[in-house]
Structure formats: C-alpha cells, structure tokens
Design an enzyme around this catalytic site. Sequence first.
Site, PDB file in Angstrom:
ATOM      1  N   HIS A   1     -11.629  44.629  21.690  1.00  0.00           N
ATOM      2  CA  HIS A   1     -10.577  44.244  22.637  1.00  0.00           C
ATOM      3  C   HIS A   1     -10.410  42.731  22.683  1.00  0.00           C
ATOM      4  O   HIS A   1      -9.291  42.213  22.607  1.00  0.00           O
ATOM      5  CB  HIS A   1     -10.904  44.754  24.037  1.00  0.00           C
ATOM      6  CG  HIS A   1     -10.024  44.162  25.097  1.00  0.00           C
ATOM      7  ND1 HIS A   1      -8.790  44.670  25.419  1.00  0.00           N
ATOM      8  CD2 HIS A   1     -10.185  43.072  25.899  1.00  0.00           C
ATOM      9  CE1 HIS A   1      -8.227  43.947  26.359  1.00  0.00           C
ATOM     10  NE2 HIS A   1      -9.060  42.959  26.667  1.00  0.00           N
TER      11      HIS A   1
ATOM     12  N   HIS B   1      -6.983  39.606  21.924  1.00  0.00           N
ATOM     13  CA  HIS B   1      -6.676  38.304  22.517  1.00  0.00           C
ATOM     14  C   HIS B   1      -6.588  37.152  21.517  1.00  0.00           C
ATOM     15  O   HIS B   1      -5.713  36.288  21.631  1.00  0.00           O
ATOM     16  CB  HIS B   1      -7.747  37.944  23.554  1.00  0.00           C
ATOM     17  CG  HIS B   1      -7.603  38.653  24.852  1.00  0.00           C
ATOM     18  ND1 HIS B   1      -6.638  38.341  25.778  1.00  0.00           N
ATOM     19  CD2 HIS B   1      -8.332  39.668  25.394  1.00  0.00           C
ATOM     20  CE1 HIS B   1      -6.765  39.119  26.839  1.00  0.00           C
ATOM     21  NE2 HIS B   1      -7.778  39.942  26.633  1.00  0.00           N
TER      22      HIS B   1
ATOM     23  N   GLU C   1      -2.641  40.711  29.489  1.00  0.00           N
ATOM     24  CA  GLU C   1      -3.245  42.002  29.166  1.00  0.00           C
ATOM     25  C   GLU C   1      -2.218  43.087  28.839  1.00  0.00           C
ATOM     26  O   GLU C   1      -2.400  43.845  27.884  1.00  0.00           O
ATOM     27  CB  GLU C   1      -4.140  42.478  30.328  1.00  0.00           C
ATOM     28  CG  GLU C   1      -5.411  41.669  30.498  1.00  0.00           C
ATOM     29  CD  GLU C   1      -6.423  41.879  29.375  1.00  0.00           C
ATOM     30  OE1 GLU C   1      -6.198  42.746  28.509  1.00  0.00           O
ATOM     31  OE2 GLU C   1      -7.435  41.172  29.373  1.00  0.00           O
TER      32      GLU C   1
ATOM     33  N   SER D   1      -4.669  46.426  21.588  1.00  0.00           N
ATOM     34  CA  SER D   1      -5.967  46.924  21.121  1.00  0.00           C
ATOM     35  C   SER D   1      -6.165  48.409  21.421  1.00  0.00           C
ATOM     36  O   SER D   1      -7.237  48.945  21.165  1.00  0.00           O
ATOM     37  CB  SER D   1      -7.103  46.113  21.747  1.00  0.00           C
ATOM     38  OG  SER D   1      -7.077  46.220  23.168  1.00  0.00           O
TER      39      SER D   1
END
Length: 294
Positions: free
Chosen positions: A133, A138, A179, A198
């Site tokens: 993740h 990111h 997010e 993700s």
Amino acid sequence: MDTTALHGWAAGEAGRPASPDWTIPQHWERYTPEEHATWATLYRRQMALLPGRACAAFVDGMQRLPIEPDRIPNFEALSDVLMRHTGWQVVAVPGLVPDDVFFEHLANRRFPAGQFIRRADQLDYLQEPDVFHDVFGHVPMLLNPVMADFIQAYGVGGLRAQRLGALEMLARVYWYTVEFGLVREDGGLRIFGAGIVSSAAESVFCLDSPSPNRIAFALERVMRTRYRIDDFQQTYFVLDRLEDLLRLAEIDFTPLYERVARLEPLPPDAVLPEDDVITRGDGRYHRAKMTPMA
C-alpha cells in the site's frame, strides 16, 4: 483483538521501536522469497487493472522509479530518485505510527512506509497499511511536484491541527484526496488516491459501480464528511485537476475549522442540494450488505 498480528502503533507498546521517530532499518535482504512472491502477485494484478484508470502522474511515477514487478522495492533506491526530483525520501517504520510522528515526517519530506508485507492469504484486505500500500500506492505520486508539495503542506498543517483540536476535519481532506481521490483527466475520471490504486476491488468499484456518489471536490464539504474505514467508500470526491491541491496547501485552515466545527458532520453517503454531482449513486452495494437486526 489479537494484537500479536498487528504492527507498529496498532500493536501497542509491543510495536514501538527504540527510535523516537519510529524509523527502523528496512533490512531489504531479509525479505523471504515468499514475501517477494506476494509483492509480485499484488503488483501484476494491479498493473493489469490500472491502464485507463490511474492518472497520468501515477503512471509517470511508476515508469521513473525503481519499482520492479518481482521484488519488494529497496527504500534507499527509491529515495535516491525521489531526492533528485522532489526532495522526498522513503523511511521504514514498523507499521502505523502516532499522528504527531507521521506529520513530523511528512513536514520534512520523509514518507514513512510500513516495512512488512501482508501474508499471501491477505491479498484482498488488510486493516493496516503495509509496504505494498505505502510504496505502490503512495510513492509514485511523490515524484509529482504538486503531490510532493501538497503532502508536505499536509504534514505541517497536521501539526497545527493537532494544537487546534481540529485533526478530524483535516484527516477527512487527506482521506478523500491522497487516499481515495479521483481527478478529471482525458475526458473521464482517473484514480490518484493510494487506497484505491493499491486495491484490486476498489480500483474497479470507484469508477465502474453505480453504487457510490461521485461529487466535485469542495473543501468545506469534504471537511464535514465522514468516511468508511471498513469497506469501499460511499462517496468519492473529484478534483478538476491535480494542481487544485496546491491551492489547498496555501489556505489558512484556522477560520475553516471554526466554521465547520459549528456544522453537523455528514454521513459518508450524503448528497446535498448544493453539491456538484457527477454521478448520483444508487447505494446498492452497501444496502445489500446491511442485515436486519435480530
């Protein structure tokens, strides 16, 4: 809850490392073949899904960073490239870290990434952010100057929001952008949020399902809106362009906190008369999961 399966701050005192900033060595050489295989499975699944779904900045970051399909990335190699372009680095942490530690890292252009990877039987859901993740989701966006500046500004703003008792409102901005954000691009909607990019299931759900609302981003509206931590989002907020994040980084949030604090928080599925609604969801997904009370 069995905390032995948790990492970092989520595991309580057992998860606290010796360093006050919660950083630990990545120990890349200690990853097992099975852990690299888990990365490879997740990577190939997402890369098959994301063409035409992920935004251009994510695609560019994936192409320019040393993120390989068959092995967990080395944080030092990632940091070497990031530092040359946007001044960021990736630092290893055991898992979740306290809010003040998280904000301090971001404010200094250090992205704290979980050092562990999920088990092979956890491919579809993990309650904590792991290396897949954090790095796959990111890090590619940190190569984009707009996102690089915005996330640093969020770290600075997070430290201020803590002092003002307004962290919940600011956290909603992060949630619905970094997010779970969508952006208009190439005549359609594209994903830039790490929690979506993700996730195999949410990469499809957020764009294709008739269930969720898709609403144009409005700052105070987002600051009022609760979110789901246990399932797909009921509402996605859409930026006109990524560059709009820079305007958010320049705003003094203090008067906004005072104004929003006087308003009732909104449920995750709310649609207001003044919303610029791109898609009004029918709510079928979450409605089907509701069970009658005994």
